[in-house]
Scaffold this motif. Structure first.
Motif, PDB file in Angstrom:
ATOM      1  N   GLY A   1      62.959  47.483  50.221  1.00 54.63           N
ATOM      2  CA  GLY A   1      62.518  47.380  51.461  1.00 54.63           C
ATOM      3  C   GLY A   1      61.821  48.677  51.875  1.00 54.63           C
ATOM      4  O   GLY A   1      62.255  49.653  51.516  1.00 54.63           O
ATOM      5  N   PRO A   2      60.846  48.710  52.765  1.00 57.73           N
ATOM      6  CA  PRO A   2      60.195  49.749  53.251  1.00 57.73           C
ATOM      7  C   PRO A   2      60.997  50.543  54.424  1.00 57.73           C
ATOM      8  O   PRO A   2      61.052  51.592  54.427  1.00 57.73           O
ATOM      9  N   VAL A   3      62.188  49.740  55.112  1.00 53.49           N
ATOM     10  CA  VAL A   3      62.986  50.770  55.829  1.00 53.49           C
ATOM     11  C   VAL A   3      63.913  51.659  55.106  1.00 53.49           C
ATOM     12  O   VAL A   3      63.860  52.914  55.399  1.00 53.49           O
ATOM     13  N   PRO A   4      64.580  51.178  54.195  1.00 56.34           N
ATOM     14  CA  PRO A   4      65.619  52.043  53.527  1.00 56.34           C
ATOM     15  C   PRO A   4      64.693  53.001  52.486  1.00 56.34           C
ATOM     16  O   PRO A   4      65.213  54.226  52.509  1.00 56.34           O
TER      17      PRO A   4
ATOM     18  N   TYR B   1      74.326  48.493  50.722  1.00 50.71           N
ATOM     19  CA  TYR B   1      73.381  48.654  51.910  1.00 50.71           C
ATOM     20  C   TYR B   1      73.297  47.312  52.712  1.00 50.71           C
ATOM     21  O   TYR B   1      73.070  47.430  53.885  1.00 50.71           O
ATOM     22  N   CYS B   2      73.106  46.187  52.296  1.00 48.11           N
ATOM     23  CA  CYS B   2      72.961  45.157  52.493  1.00 48.11           C
ATOM     24  C   CYS B   2      74.108  44.193  52.805  1.00 48.11           C
ATOM     25  O   CYS B   2      74.596  43.783  51.833  1.00 48.11           O
ATOM     26  N   LYS B   3      74.249  44.032  54.053  1.00 43.89           N
ATOM     27  CA  LYS B   3      75.511  43.222  54.457  1.00 43.89           C
ATOM     28  C   LYS B   3      75.342  42.511  55.684  1.00 43.89           C
ATOM     29  O   LYS B   3      74.443  42.885  56.523  1.00 43.89           O
ATOM     30  N   GLU B   4      76.265  41.602  55.996  1.00 46.93           N
ATOM     31  CA  GLU B   4      76.106  40.787  57.252  1.00 46.93           C
ATOM     32  C   GLU B   4      76.018  41.430  58.492  1.00 46.93           C
ATOM     33  O   GLU B   4      75.399  40.964  59.614  1.00 46.93           O
ATOM     34  N   ASP B   5      76.618  42.554  58.619  1.00 39.84           N
ATOM     35  CA  ASP B   5      77.048  43.092  59.889  1.00 39.84           C
ATOM     36  C   ASP B   5      75.866  44.061  60.579  1.00 39.84           C
ATOM     37  O   ASP B   5      75.838  44.392  61.471  1.00 39.84           O
ATOM     38  N   ASP B   6      74.829  44.344  59.595  1.00 43.92           N
ATOM     39  CA  ASP B   6      73.619  44.836  60.003  1.00 43.92           C
ATOM     40  C   ASP B   6      73.568  46.299  60.407  1.00 43.92           C
ATOM     41  O   ASP B   6      72.870  46.834  60.825  1.00 43.92           O
ATOM     42  N   ASP B   7      74.777  46.997  60.071  1.00 44.23           N
ATOM     43  CA  ASP B   7      74.933  48.489  60.304  1.00 44.23           C
ATOM     44  C   ASP B   7      74.309  49.145  59.390  1.00 44.23           C
ATOM     45  O   ASP B   7      75.238  50.064  58.706  1.00 44.23           O
ATOM     46  N   ARG B   8      73.205  49.358  58.950  1.00 44.97           N
ATOM     47  CA  ARG B   8      72.575  49.732  57.902  1.00 44.97           C
ATOM     48  C   ARG B   8      72.568  51.067  57.846  1.00 44.97           C
ATOM     49  O   ARG B   8      72.509  51.842  56.748  1.00 44.97           O
ATOM     50  N   ALA B   9      72.216  51.394  58.968  1.00 45.46           N
ATOM     51  CA  ALA B   9      72.104  53.281  59.173  1.00 45.46           C
ATOM     52  C   ALA B   9      73.346  53.919  58.956  1.00 45.46           C
ATOM     53  O   ALA B   9      73.166  55.053  58.200  1.00 45.46           O
TER      54      ALA B   9
END
Length: 283
Positions: free
Chosen positions: A95-98, A65-73
């Motif tokens: 984290g609260p978002v995921p 889920y956590c990568k540099e490109d920030d395309d987490r959705a």
């Protein structure tokens, strides 16, 4: 993109769950304990708990889920395709978002079982899940006492993150619980509260890296409220630090509380509230 946009239409179900069973995905790097942060998981170990005990269903690989490109959705959508048939995700931290994204898909993601033995944690989660009637972590409807819904936090946009963090941590005693930098969208989120855990979060500060002009509060925003003790000494210390105080501490009309108002570096008003012993009339 909204939270619901991350929920896939159909999760990939490896095999049909047994009737009355509870499926749990576990973030573990060794298969022994729950010891991985959700964002670092490359493969979940999946278990099923039923009347016969705990059964290991195998390993399911995901893109972290956590990568540099920030395309987490998009990556969350992939995660849900893989473990969407589970009722829970046991992690060492999340984290609260995921956590909110998983809850929207009907998956609990507690970190209460961090560093516990896997089978022990899975069994305990399944028992807890059954005891509450298989209710999801976030319910869409509720109309009575014991509601699973609760207010999580307020969000403020700030023009100088370091200045605001100094105000809320050094002067008002909050702790930074989580900080996340979003490189693609150029902003930082910081979650604060009076305690070290996710359940203690009460305030989110958002700092947009490219914004130069100050924010305007308008006439709709009212104030935040913080319960305090020793309000007079606290306000004396805040005044010495140059904090604006449009209303110094004074007892309310009916005597139950002592209230003061201060202003944060961006102009947001904060009500400080101390419970007071009610005044009694002299005999």
């Amino acid at each position: 993109m909204t939270v619901s946009d991350t929920v896939p239409d159909h999760p990939v179900i490896v095999d049909a769950p047994r009737p009355g069973s509870v499926r749990v995905a576990v973030a573990t790097k060794d298969g022994i304990s729950v010891n991985l942060h959700f964002g670092h998981v490359r493969a979940f170990e999946v278990y099923e708990v039923d009347a016969d005990g705990v059964r290991h269903l195998g390993q399911r690989s995901i893109e972290p889920y956590c990568k540099e490109d920030d395309d987490r959705a998009t990556r969350m959508k992939g995660v849900l395709q893989v473990i969407g048939d589970c009722q829970g995700v046991l992690v060492a931290r999340i984290g609260p978002v995921p956590k909110e994204m998983l809850a929207a898909a009907g998956l609990d993601a507690p970190d209460d079982y961090a560093f516990q033995a896997v089978e022990e944690a899975v069994t305990a989660f399944a028992a807890q899940w059954r005891s509450r009637g298989s209710a999801p972590a976030v319910a869409a409807e509720s109309d009575g006492p014991g509601s699973p819904l609760r207010l999580l936090h307020a969000m403020l946009r700030v023009s100088d993150l370091e200045r605001s963090l100094d105000f809320y941590t050094r002067l008002l005693g909050m702790q930074v619980i989580e900080q996340r930098d979003h490189k693609r969208n150029q902003f930082t989120q910081v979650y604060l509260g009076y305690g070290p855990g996710e359940a203690d979060i009460g305030l989110e500060l958002v700092f947009n890296w490219t914004r130069e002009e100050p924010y305007q509060q308008g006439d709709a925003f009212g104030h935040l409220a913080i319960a305090v003790s020793g309000i007079t000494a606290l306000c004396d210390r805040l005044a010495a630090e140059g904090v604006q105080m449009p209303r110094p501490p004074r007892r309310q009309r009916h005597g139950e509380r002592i209230v003061a108002f201060i202003v944060d570096p961006d102009g947001y008003q904060i009500e400080l509230v101390q419970q007071a012993v009610p005044m009694t009339e002299s005999p």
